[in-house]
Design a protein around this motif. Sequence first.
Motif, PDB file in Angstrom:
ATOM      1  N   UNK A  51      -1.007 -24.333 -10.317  1.00 41.77           N
ATOM      2  CA  UNK A  51       0.010 -25.490 -11.040  1.00 41.77           C
ATOM      3  C   UNK A  51       0.821 -26.026 -10.116  1.00 41.77           C
ATOM      4  N   UNK A  52       1.146 -25.183  -9.029  1.00 44.49           N
ATOM      5  CA  UNK A  52       2.014 -25.598  -7.807  1.00 44.49           C
ATOM      6  C   UNK A  52       1.267 -26.353  -6.908  1.00 44.49           C
ATOM      7  N   UNK A  53      -0.087 -26.514  -6.783  1.00 40.86           N
ATOM      8  CA  UNK A  53      -0.844 -27.390  -5.872  1.00 40.86           C
ATOM      9  C   UNK A  53      -0.425 -28.921  -5.904  1.00 40.86           C
ATOM     10  N   UNK A  54       0.069 -29.418  -4.793  1.00 47.51           N
ATOM     11  CA  UNK A  54       0.376 -30.962  -5.124  1.00 47.51           C
ATOM     12  C   UNK A  54      -0.739 -31.696  -4.069  1.00 47.51           C
ATOM     13  N   UNK A  55      -1.963 -32.260  -4.379  1.00 49.27           N
ATOM     14  CA  UNK A  55      -2.440 -32.916  -3.346  1.00 49.27           C
ATOM     15  C   UNK A  55      -1.874 -34.216  -2.734  1.00 49.27           C
ATOM     16  N   UNK A  56      -0.610 -34.576  -3.233  1.00 49.64           N
ATOM     17  CA  UNK A  56       0.088 -35.576  -2.314  1.00 49.64           C
ATOM     18  C   UNK A  56       0.714 -34.606  -1.011  1.00 49.64           C
ATOM     19  N   UNK A  57       0.753 -33.562  -1.184  1.00 53.33           N
ATOM     20  CA  UNK A  57       1.554 -32.731   0.107  1.00 53.33           C
ATOM     21  C   UNK A  57       0.505 -32.176   1.066  1.00 53.33           C
ATOM     22  N   UNK A  58      -0.577 -31.561   0.435  1.00 52.42           N
ATOM     23  CA  UNK A  58      -1.594 -31.041   1.209  1.00 52.42           C
ATOM     24  C   UNK A  58      -3.271 -31.043   0.682  1.00 52.42           C
ATOM     25  N   UNK A  59      -3.958 -31.114   1.475  1.00 56.18           N
ATOM     26  CA  UNK A  59      -5.300 -31.075   1.131  1.00 56.18           C
ATOM     27  C   UNK A  59      -5.395 -29.718   0.339  1.00 56.18           C
ATOM     28  N   UNK A  60      -6.414 -29.483  -0.504  1.00 50.86           N
ATOM     29  CA  UNK A  60      -6.867 -28.243  -1.159  1.00 50.86           C
ATOM     30  C   UNK A  60      -7.372 -27.173  -0.296  1.00 50.86           C
ATOM     31  N   UNK A  61      -8.020 -27.515   0.695  1.00 55.20           N
ATOM     32  CA  UNK A  61      -8.570 -26.412   1.745  1.00 55.20           C
ATOM     33  C   UNK A  61      -7.142 -25.881   2.464  1.00 55.20           C
ATOM     34  N   UNK A  62      -6.453 -26.912   2.898  1.00 57.33           N
ATOM     35  CA  UNK A  62      -4.858 -26.380   3.568  1.00 57.33           C
ATOM     36  C   UNK A  62      -4.256 -25.435   2.701  1.00 57.33           C
ATOM     37  N   UNK A  63      -4.138 -25.910   1.445  1.00 60.60           N
ATOM     38  CA  UNK A  63      -3.480 -24.977   0.475  1.00 60.60           C
ATOM     39  C   UNK A  63      -4.149 -23.729   0.094  1.00 60.60           C
ATOM     40  N   UNK A  64      -5.455 -23.685  -0.002  1.00 61.33           N
ATOM     41  CA  UNK A  64      -6.169 -22.552  -0.151  1.00 61.33           C
ATOM     42  C   UNK A  64      -5.935 -21.458   0.990  1.00 61.33           C
ATOM     43  N   UNK A  65      -6.063 -22.087   2.220  1.00 58.22           N
ATOM     44  CA  UNK A  65      -5.872 -21.195   3.327  1.00 58.22           C
ATOM     45  C   UNK A  65      -4.658 -20.496   3.239  1.00 58.22           C
ATOM     46  N   UNK A  66      -3.480 -21.345   2.938  1.00 55.01           N
ATOM     47  CA  UNK A  66      -2.254 -20.597   3.013  1.00 55.01           C
ATOM     48  C   UNK A  66      -2.176 -19.410   1.995  1.00 55.01           C
ATOM     49  N   UNK A  67      -2.729 -19.679   0.838  1.00 53.17           N
ATOM     50  CA  UNK A  67      -2.596 -18.857  -0.329  1.00 53.17           C
ATOM     51  C   UNK A  67      -3.653 -17.592   0.118  1.00 53.17           C
ATOM     52  N   UNK A  68      -4.784 -17.693   0.738  1.00 55.14           N
ATOM     53  CA  UNK A  68      -5.520 -16.579   1.103  1.00 55.14           C
ATOM     54  C   UNK A  68      -5.055 -15.725   2.226  1.00 55.14           C
ATOM     55  N   UNK A  69      -4.405 -16.654   3.257  1.00 60.52           N
ATOM     56  CA  UNK A  69      -3.828 -15.822   4.246  1.00 60.52           C
ATOM     57  C   UNK A  69      -2.620 -14.970   3.718  1.00 60.52           C
ATOM     58  N   UNK A  70      -1.970 -15.788   2.879  1.00 57.19           N
ATOM     59  CA  UNK A  70      -0.630 -14.708   2.355  1.00 57.19           C
ATOM     60  C   UNK A  70      -0.990 -13.609   1.621  1.00 57.19           C
ATOM     61  N   UNK A  71      -2.056 -13.759   0.681  1.00 54.70           N
ATOM     62  CA  UNK A  71      -2.757 -12.504  -0.077  1.00 54.70           C
ATOM     63  C   UNK A  71      -3.075 -11.590   0.867  1.00 54.70           C
ATOM     64  N   UNK A  72      -3.938 -12.095   1.854  1.00 52.68           N
ATOM     65  CA  UNK A  72      -4.743 -11.018   2.723  1.00 52.68           C
ATOM     66  C   UNK A  72      -3.473 -10.249   3.827  1.00 52.68           C
ATOM     67  N   UNK A  73      -2.580 -10.909   4.305  1.00 52.33           N
ATOM     68  CA  UNK A  73      -1.511 -10.280   5.055  1.00 52.33           C
ATOM     69  C   UNK A  73      -0.681  -9.450   4.020  1.00 52.33           C
ATOM     70  N   UNK A  74      -0.374  -9.948   2.901  1.00 52.09           N
ATOM     71  CA  UNK A  74       0.440  -9.018   1.882  1.00 52.09           C
ATOM     72  C   UNK A  74      -0.263  -7.677   1.607  1.00 52.09           C
TER      73      UNK A  74
END
Length: 174
Positions: A51-74
């Motif tokens: 719900x927080x994903x904003x296509x005007x701010x980032x591509x889905x792939x960029x957003x998903x990398x950020x989520x995936x890396x945050x989860x993995x690092x956590x």
Amino acid sequence: MRHRPDQGRFQTLLREHEGIVFKVAGLYTQHAEDRRDLAQEIGLQAWRSFALFDPAKAKFSTWLYRVALNVAISQLRRGKGDLTGKVEPLEQHHLDHIGTEPAPEQDERLTVLYTFIGQLGALDRALILLYLEDKSYAEIAQILGITETNVATKIGRIKQTLRGQMVGAATAGA
């Protein structure tokens, strides 16, 4: 009022970009079962924050990398993916997602390289993964929330470290 995410749209986007999830899970875990668990957790957290994903701010792939890396690092920080021991090489289907399929004579060198990458710290692993994905320094900076200058400096150091380790491994194997 919080906007309700479109589950069908999310599932389509996630399916189209599932390689990102597999790459991150493969780079931050040792065993196939842990990779599956991490991939599921990434998918769950991506849905929770869709719900927080904003296509005007980032591509889905960029957003998903950020989520995936945050989860993995956590999870790594919580001790759910400790890579202090011997790192098991990525499975072939993970390598296929990362780049072109390696030639048979390159398999051993590629396995050694990914073993060394698996021994890097969490942030360095994320940086080199994104670098190998041909992401620009600007995209990497956006995904990881650091400056482009910091990205360039860190990638230069990581490459130098990996180069030294590869030379050392080649010398030891000769």
